[in-house]
Design an enzyme around this catalytic site. Structure first.
Site, PDB file in Angstrom:
ATOM      1  N   ASP A   1       0.802  -1.196   0.009  1.00 41.41           N
ATOM      2  CA  ASP A   1      -0.043  -0.086  -0.056  1.00 41.41           C
ATOM      3  C   ASP A   1       0.824   1.268   0.099  1.00 41.41           C
ATOM      4  O   ASP A   1       0.387   2.393  -0.123  1.00 41.41           O
ATOM      5  CB  ASP A   1      -1.020  -0.045   1.279  1.00 41.41           C
ATOM      6  CG  ASP A   1      -0.392  -0.077   2.577  1.00 41.41           C
ATOM      7  OD1 ASP A   1       1.000  -0.086   2.521  1.00 41.41           O
ATOM      8  OD2 ASP A   1      -1.047   0.118   3.455  1.00 41.41           O
TER       9      ASP A   1
ATOM     10  N   LYS B   1      -1.039  -9.484   2.735  1.00 41.33           N
ATOM     11  CA  LYS B   1      -0.304  -9.198   3.740  1.00 41.33           C
ATOM     12  C   LYS B   1      -1.086  -8.145   4.377  1.00 41.33           C
ATOM     13  O   LYS B   1      -1.988  -7.277   4.002  1.00 41.33           O
ATOM     14  CB  LYS B   1       0.848  -8.318   3.617  1.00 41.33           C
ATOM     15  CG  LYS B   1       1.591  -7.807   4.695  1.00 41.33           C
ATOM     16  CD  LYS B   1       3.005  -7.179   4.514  1.00 41.33           C
ATOM     17  CE  LYS B   1       2.875  -5.668   3.731  1.00 41.33           C
ATOM     18  NZ  LYS B   1       2.465  -4.854   4.670  1.00 41.33           N
TER      19      LYS B   1
ATOM     20  N   GLU C   1      -1.316  -5.367   8.237  1.00 44.32           N
ATOM     21  CA  GLU C   1      -0.633  -4.857   9.462  1.00 44.32           C
ATOM     22  C   GLU C   1      -1.458  -5.105  10.718  1.00 44.32           C
ATOM     23  O   GLU C   1      -2.727  -5.131  10.683  1.00 44.32           O
ATOM     24  CB  GLU C   1      -0.613  -3.347   9.272  1.00 44.32           C
ATOM     25  CG  GLU C   1       0.231  -2.846   8.125  1.00 44.32           C
ATOM     26  CD  GLU C   1       0.713  -1.591   8.183  1.00 44.32           C
ATOM     27  OE1 GLU C   1       0.195  -0.525   8.843  1.00 44.32           O
ATOM     28  OE2 GLU C   1       0.908  -0.883   6.783  1.00 44.32           O
TER      29      GLU C   1
ATOM     30  N   GLU D   1       9.025  -4.385  10.732  1.00 42.68           N
ATOM     31  CA  GLU D   1       9.613  -2.995  10.156  1.00 42.68           C
ATOM     32  C   GLU D   1       9.838  -2.061  11.484  1.00 42.68           C
ATOM     33  O   GLU D   1       9.151  -2.004  12.340  1.00 42.68           O
ATOM     34  CB  GLU D   1       8.510  -2.371   9.410  1.00 42.68           C
ATOM     35  CG  GLU D   1       8.654  -0.937   8.919  1.00 42.68           C
ATOM     36  CD  GLU D   1       7.717  -0.265   7.715  1.00 42.68           C
ATOM     37  OE1 GLU D   1       6.783  -1.080   7.225  1.00 42.68           O
ATOM     38  OE2 GLU D   1       8.084   0.737   7.430  1.00 42.68           O
TER      39      GLU D   1
HETATM   40  O1  KIV Z   1       3.625  -0.987   1.607  1.00 46.31           O
HETATM   41  C1  KIV Z   1       4.685  -1.482   1.865  1.00 46.31           C
HETATM   42  O2  KIV Z   1       5.506  -1.215   0.763  1.00 46.31           O
HETATM   43  C2  KIV Z   1       5.195  -2.441   2.858  1.00 46.31           C
HETATM   44  C3  KIV Z   1       6.748  -2.684   2.785  1.00 46.31           C
HETATM   45  C4  KIV Z   1       7.526  -1.464   3.162  1.00 46.31           C
HETATM   46  C5  KIV Z   1       6.894  -3.694   3.819  1.00 46.31           C
HETATM   47  O3  KIV Z   1       4.390  -2.576   3.714  1.00 46.31           O
END
Ligand code: KIV
Length: 283
Positions: free
Chosen positions: A47, A116, A118, A185
């Site tokens: 994102d 993915k 968060e 991160e």
């Molecule tokens: O959105 C993204 O690019 C990410 C990475 C930095 C892990 O979540």
């Protein structure tokens, strides 16, 4: 379908074999095709597209439509690395049903092989629901950019003992919920090491030091395309931003002086006439 080089089981094996995992972000077919010719293991349509390509000043405005659109574009250029689609803010926070439906869109419409999201222990139930729906999930903890306002900025997380313990608990809760890997991160090196040693799934670090099982960077950052962004954790492997600027300046000069297009880049009259006779207007 081409033979896949990188799969989720093959990434899990990397942890056992101790072979590091390399990952980058991508947002379009042009870069996806280039990345596909390399040995990169995993591509995340992050994102971060909101800040890198869409001109937003955080990832918060990014929508499911944006993510499906960019994931599909990357998919068209990618065959070998594992393709992971990022779940944008508010696409998984409201309910299990929303989260499963939106994760499903990234797989069905975007062509991603995993998603993915968060969040740590608080989201472990949500992660479990998505995994139970048959969708592979990658976790993301530490400095999670969708929580920028809660953190009061993009600040390294887990610097004191109590915060570090909470991040470790997050990692363990996500592993239990069934994620196949976790992005760590913006956390201190020793915390990332401890978590990596404790987990049986691979950790992928960004600003988390050298002891993770793999590393990820935003493609545009490591290529130097984002001129103003120079955080400590980004190593620039090219200065493409300056290259774009000097190339365009040279083009402008050539156009102004009339040195472009020279004969080399022009069709002669004879060729043009011949093409017309052959009814070929493709030039
Ligand atoms: O959105 C993204 O690019 C990410 C990475 C930095 C892990 O979540």
């Amino acid at each position: 379908m081409n033979k896949k080089c990188v799969t989720i089981p093959s990434l899990l094996n990397r942890k056992k074999n101790g072979k590091k995992i390399s990952a980058l972000t991508a947002y379009d077919s042009c870069f996806a095709k280039l990345l596909d010719t390399t040995d990169i293991d995993l591509i995340l349509v992050g994102d971060s597209v909101g800040m890198v390509a869409l001109g937003h000043d955080s990832t918060l405005p990014v929508t499911m439509e944006d993510m499906v659109y960019h994931t599909r574009a990357v998919k068209r250029g990618l065959h070998n690395p594992l393709l992971v689609g990022d779940m944008p803010f508010m696409s998984y926070q409201v309910s299990d049903a929303d989260a499963i439906a939106n994760a499903g869109r990234l797989i069905q419409e975007g062509g991603a092989e995993a998603v993915k999201l968060e969040g740590g222990a608080k989201f472990s139930g949500r992660v479990e629901a998505i995994v139970n729906a048959g969708i592979s999930v990658m976790g993301h903890i530490g400095l999670t950019p969708q929580s920028v306002h809660q953190f009061g900025g993009y600040k390294v997380q887990g610097k004191n003992y109590t915060d570090g313990r909470l991040i470790k608990k997050d990692a363990l809760a996500l592993q239990k919920a069934g994620v196949f890997s976790i992005v760590l991160e913006g956390i201190p090196t020793d915390l990332a090491r401890e978590i990596t040693e404790e987990l049986s799934i691979p950790t992928i670090g960004i600003g988390a030091g050298p002891h993770c099982d793999g590393q990820i960077l935003v493609l545009h950052d490591m290529l130097g395309l984002n001129l103003e962004f120079t955080p400590k954790f980004v190593k620039r492997y090219a200065e493409m931003g300056s290259l774009v600027q000097s190339s365009v300046e040279n083009y402008v000069k050539d156009v102004q002086t009339g040195s472009f297009p020279s004969d080399k880049y022009s069709y002669t009259q004879r060729e043009t006439a011949l093409r017309r006779v052959m009814n070929d207007d493709s030039e």
